[in-house]
Scaffold this active site. Structure first.
Site, PDB file in Angstrom:
ATOM      1  N   GLU A  51      37.333 -17.390   6.369  1.00 32.77           N
ATOM      2  CA  GLU A  51      36.700 -16.761   5.226  1.00 32.77           C
ATOM      3  C   GLU A  51      36.697 -15.237   5.388  1.00 32.77           C
ATOM      4  O   GLU A  51      36.168 -14.711   6.356  1.00 32.77           O
ATOM      5  CB  GLU A  51      35.260 -17.274   5.111  1.00 32.77           C
ATOM      6  CG  GLU A  51      34.434 -16.568   4.065  1.00 32.77           C
ATOM      7  CD  GLU A  51      32.988 -17.059   4.055  1.00 32.77           C
ATOM      8  OE1 GLU A  51      32.667 -17.989   4.832  1.00 32.77           O
ATOM      9  OE2 GLU A  51      32.199 -16.509   3.277  1.00 32.77           O
ATOM     10  N   ASP A 108      31.547 -18.619   7.346  1.00 30.79           N
ATOM     11  CA  ASP A 108      30.236 -18.072   7.682  1.00 30.79           C
ATOM     12  C   ASP A 108      29.158 -19.130   7.473  1.00 30.79           C
ATOM     13  O   ASP A 108      29.287 -19.997   6.620  1.00 30.79           O
ATOM     14  CB  ASP A 108      29.912 -16.870   6.779  1.00 30.79           C
ATOM     15  CG  ASP A 108      30.619 -15.609   7.274  1.00 30.79           C
ATOM     16  OD1 ASP A 108      30.855 -15.510   8.493  1.00 30.79           O
ATOM     17  OD2 ASP A 108      30.934 -14.753   6.429  1.00 30.79           O
ATOM     18  N   ASP A 128      26.535 -19.055   5.942  1.00 30.77           N
ATOM     19  CA  ASP A 128      25.638 -18.612   4.873  1.00 30.77           C
ATOM     20  C   ASP A 128      26.024 -19.299   3.566  1.00 30.77           C
ATOM     21  O   ASP A 128      26.850 -20.206   3.556  1.00 30.77           O
ATOM     22  CB  ASP A 128      25.673 -17.088   4.740  1.00 30.77           C
ATOM     23  CG  ASP A 128      27.066 -16.590   4.367  1.00 30.77           C
ATOM     24  OD1 ASP A 128      27.968 -17.435   4.128  1.00 30.77           O
ATOM     25  OD2 ASP A 128      27.266 -15.362   4.320  1.00 30.77           O
ATOM     26  N   ASP A 184      27.763 -18.291   0.946  1.00 33.02           N
ATOM     27  CA  ASP A 184      29.164 -18.198   0.525  1.00 33.02           C
ATOM     28  C   ASP A 184      30.025 -19.166   1.322  1.00 33.02           C
ATOM     29  O   ASP A 184      30.924 -19.807   0.787  1.00 33.02           O
ATOM     30  CB  ASP A 184      29.689 -16.766   0.706  1.00 33.02           C
ATOM     31  CG  ASP A 184      29.195 -15.851  -0.407  1.00 33.02           C
ATOM     32  OD1 ASP A 184      28.737 -16.383  -1.440  1.00 33.02           O
ATOM     33  OD2 ASP A 184      29.255 -14.614  -0.227  1.00 33.02           O
TER      34      ASP A 184
END
Ligand code: 0RA
Length: 633
Positions: A423, A496, A498, A500
């Site tokens: 990513e 990640d 998170d 996203d």
């Protein structure tokens, strides 16, 4: 020894020879002597009660599996006649139970269910049973007659008084004929439920006296309720099921339709209560009329975009059931489940043309929803075709050129090679520097890969990031998918921790699940596990994957004193060296294999979150608040 001498009665001899033939070649009459054949016995008796209901004389049927292994079928019809049948000089009920093909079909209005495995007559059930007992409630009396292996052993007798009418047939399948004599509640219930949907208003109860299980089915809405039942797990595009039921010239045509968000549709067809899995003339008449009526509607309301709608466009995501009742059905095909009567095609086509047009005029919401779904399907079909042509032209020009963003590994064979799907360009850069070039390839994906709400294959394929991924993997997608072309052993998602990252994970897993599923099934897909914290203390370095792990390391390994705790907010914050040591180095790293189950869950989340239904989306987000906070409601 007061019985007459039956041997001298020619008709009687013929009857007994008939039953003997059934016992000799049971499969010729009921298809098989396995579990299927066994259950057919019940359906055969139930068919007779249903005929009585179709004639308007019965409204309830009860099927009971008794503890002794016998089954009884009761109805509240007129009762099989008990008076003397002239031709045979025997009680009519005895003729019905012993004469092949005599069924309940003295009645001209009833539908003959000929051909197929049904409609062989209840005498076949009698012939294949150890014993059969028939109780008729009629003319103020209860009448009883008993048979063994099809032959009468107790003549018809009036055994009591009643003001009710109806018939009970109880039989115990012959264990010398059937491989198994154990009935399955579920199998029986499925067919009885189907019959209840097909015969609206009819109440059918199934009870197992051994287990205490019981189920009652009654659907006053007929096929309308059937379609609602079939769509229970789907997302309908309109509330009211499109429905009509028309009877004319002795032919009944009942139809129910509801459009859903799905991409595959299902049209179920029945003729005289038999599931015509192989289709036939009624189905082709229905399809022709459906395509025509929806096209006419679309044209009239200026909804057509680029030429006519094809049948496949109109049927995309459509759940439909069509049931016809015709006087002399002809069943054809491999499994005798294809309706052959040629005149039925025109009858059904004319009827559906007229009734469906009327329904659509009177129900604009449903009409609009169904038509728009077809218009969108046509648009997708054309776009997909264009995309395929484009792709073909492109690959002809560039042959097998790999995406520019891909840093490929040196190894040409699949064995031992892996691709990191990373990513972000920054983490992608670090991974490219860190990797072991011999066996590790890196493909960076831009943060937001797809802003999808339409997630059809053609739309997904138009996306550059996804195209790069598919080209890098080498397998192609959908119909063209070929796992032998896979260029890497392992596909490792490096995302990640998170929102996203969760977004991209869901998208990628959905893509894999829908269009490249064997990659998951054969275990080629992994999620890398980058650490959240790096802790230094006492001259050593530790990585913690979770908050708890950080606390544990600081407390237990470092006695509560760390020199430095670094929190990685994203992959981009790690140096190439850190990324290599913690996440990419096969010696140290932890990989989590992603399964079809993980992908299925992602697909479900994707459908709910990207779908148009607000309620389930809210529900889902409430339930999965942590995982799904990247979505705007
Ligand atoms: C022959 C004639 C009539 C009814 C039936 C058979 C009949 C058969 C079965 C089998 C199971 N349940 C049944 N109920 C009725 C018509 C009798 C009349 O006209 O009254």
């Amino acid at each position: 020894m007061s019985e007459p001498e039956p041997e001298y009665d020619a008709e009687r001899i013929q009857v007994l020879e008939g039953l003997q033939a059934v016992r000799k070649r049971p499969a010729m009459y009921i298809g098989s002597v396995d579990e299927r054949g066994l259950h057919h016995l019940v359906y055969e008796v139930v068919d007779n009660s249903i005929d009585e209901a179709l004639a308007g004389h019965a409204s309830e049927i009860e099927v009971v599996v008794h503890e002794d292994g016998s089954v009884s079928v009761s109805d509240d019809g007129r009762g099989i006649p008990v008076d003397t049948h002239e031709k045979y000089d025997l009680p009519a009920v005895e003729v019905v139970m012993t004469q092949l093909h005599a069924g309940g079909k003295f009645d001209s209005k009833s539908y003959q269910i000929s051909g197929g495995l049904h409609g062989v007559g209840v005498s076949v059930v009698n012939a294949l049973s150890d014993w059969t007992e028939v109780e008729v409630r009629r003319d103020g009396g209860v009448h009883r007659i008993k048979f063994e292996e099809g032959k009468p052993v107790e003549t018809l007798e009036r055994v009591g008084e009643t003001d009710e009418t109806g018939t009970t047939v109880r039989f115990e399948p012959d264990s010398e004929i059937f491989e198994t004599t154990e009935f399955s509640f579920t199998t029986l219930e499925n067919r009885l439920r189907e019959l209840a949907f097909l015969n609206k208003g009819l109440e059918i109860t199934l009870r197992d006296e051994g287990t205490g299980e019981e189920a009652t089915h009654r659907y006053d809405g007929g096929l309308r309720e059937y379609v609602e039942y079939l769509n229970e797990t789907k997302t309908p595009l309109h509330d009211d099921v499109i429905y009509f039921d028309s009877e004319e010239d002795g032919v009944e045509v009942e139809v129910a339709i509801q459009a859903t968000k799905e991409y595959s549709g299902s049209v179920h067809s029945f003729a005289n209560n038999i599931n015509t899995r192989e289709g036939g003339t009624h189905l082709s008449g229905f399809k022709a009329a459906l395509t025509r009526v929806v096209n006419d509607y679309a044209e009239e309301h200026n909804l057509l975009e680029d030429g006519k709608l094809k049948g496949q466009d109109v049927r995309e995501g459509l759940t439909a059931v069509i049931s016809v009742m015709v006087p002399e059905p002809q069943f054809e095909g491999q499994t005798k489940t294809k309706l052959g009567n040629s005149e039925v095609r025109g009858t059904v086509e004319t009827r559906v043309n007229r009734e469906l047009s009327t329904f659509m005029e009177e129900n604009p919401d449903a009409a609009q929803a169904m038509t728009m779904k077809a218009v969108e399907a046509a648009r997708a079909r054309r776009a997909a075709k264009k995309a395929r042509e484009l792709q073909r032209r492109k690959s002809a020009l560039e042959s097998t050129s790999l995406p520019g963003k891909l840093a490929d590994c040196q190894r040409r064979e699949r064995e031992g090679s892996e691709i990191f799907v990373v990513e972000g360009d920054s983490a992608g850069g670090s991974a490219k520097q860190a990797r072991k070039r011999e066996t590790q390839a890196v493909l960076p994906l831009r943060g937001k890969i797809l802003n999808v709400e339409k997630h059809r294959l053609d739309r997904v394929l138009e996306n550059d990031e996804i195209r790069a991924l598919i080209t890098a993997l080498g397998t192609g997608v959908g119909d063209e998918f070929d796992i032998d072309e896979l260029r890497y052993d392992s596909i490792i998602l490096l995302l990640d921790a998170d929102v996203d990252g969760a977004h991209i994970r869901t998208l990628l897993l959905t893509l894999l699940y829908r269009h490249m599923r064997p990659l998951l099934e054969e275990g080629h897909v992994y999620a890398a596990q980058p650490p959240l914290y790096r802790i230094r203390g006492g001259g050593s370095t530790y990585d913690a994957m979770t908050e708890q792990e950080r606390t544990r390391i600081v407390e237990e390994e470092l006695g509560g004193k760390a020199d430095n705790v670094q929190r990685f907010k994203g992959l981009g914050e790690m140096t190439p060296e850190q990324l290599w040591q913690t996440t990419m180095n096969p010696e140290n790293r932890v990989l989590h294999r992603l399964t079809v189950e993980d992908a299925k869950e992602a697909d479900r989340m994707f459908s709910v979150l990207m779908g148009e239904k607000v309620e389930p989306r809210k529900e889902f987000i409430k339930e999965h608040a942590d995982e799904a906070d990247w979505v705007d409601i």
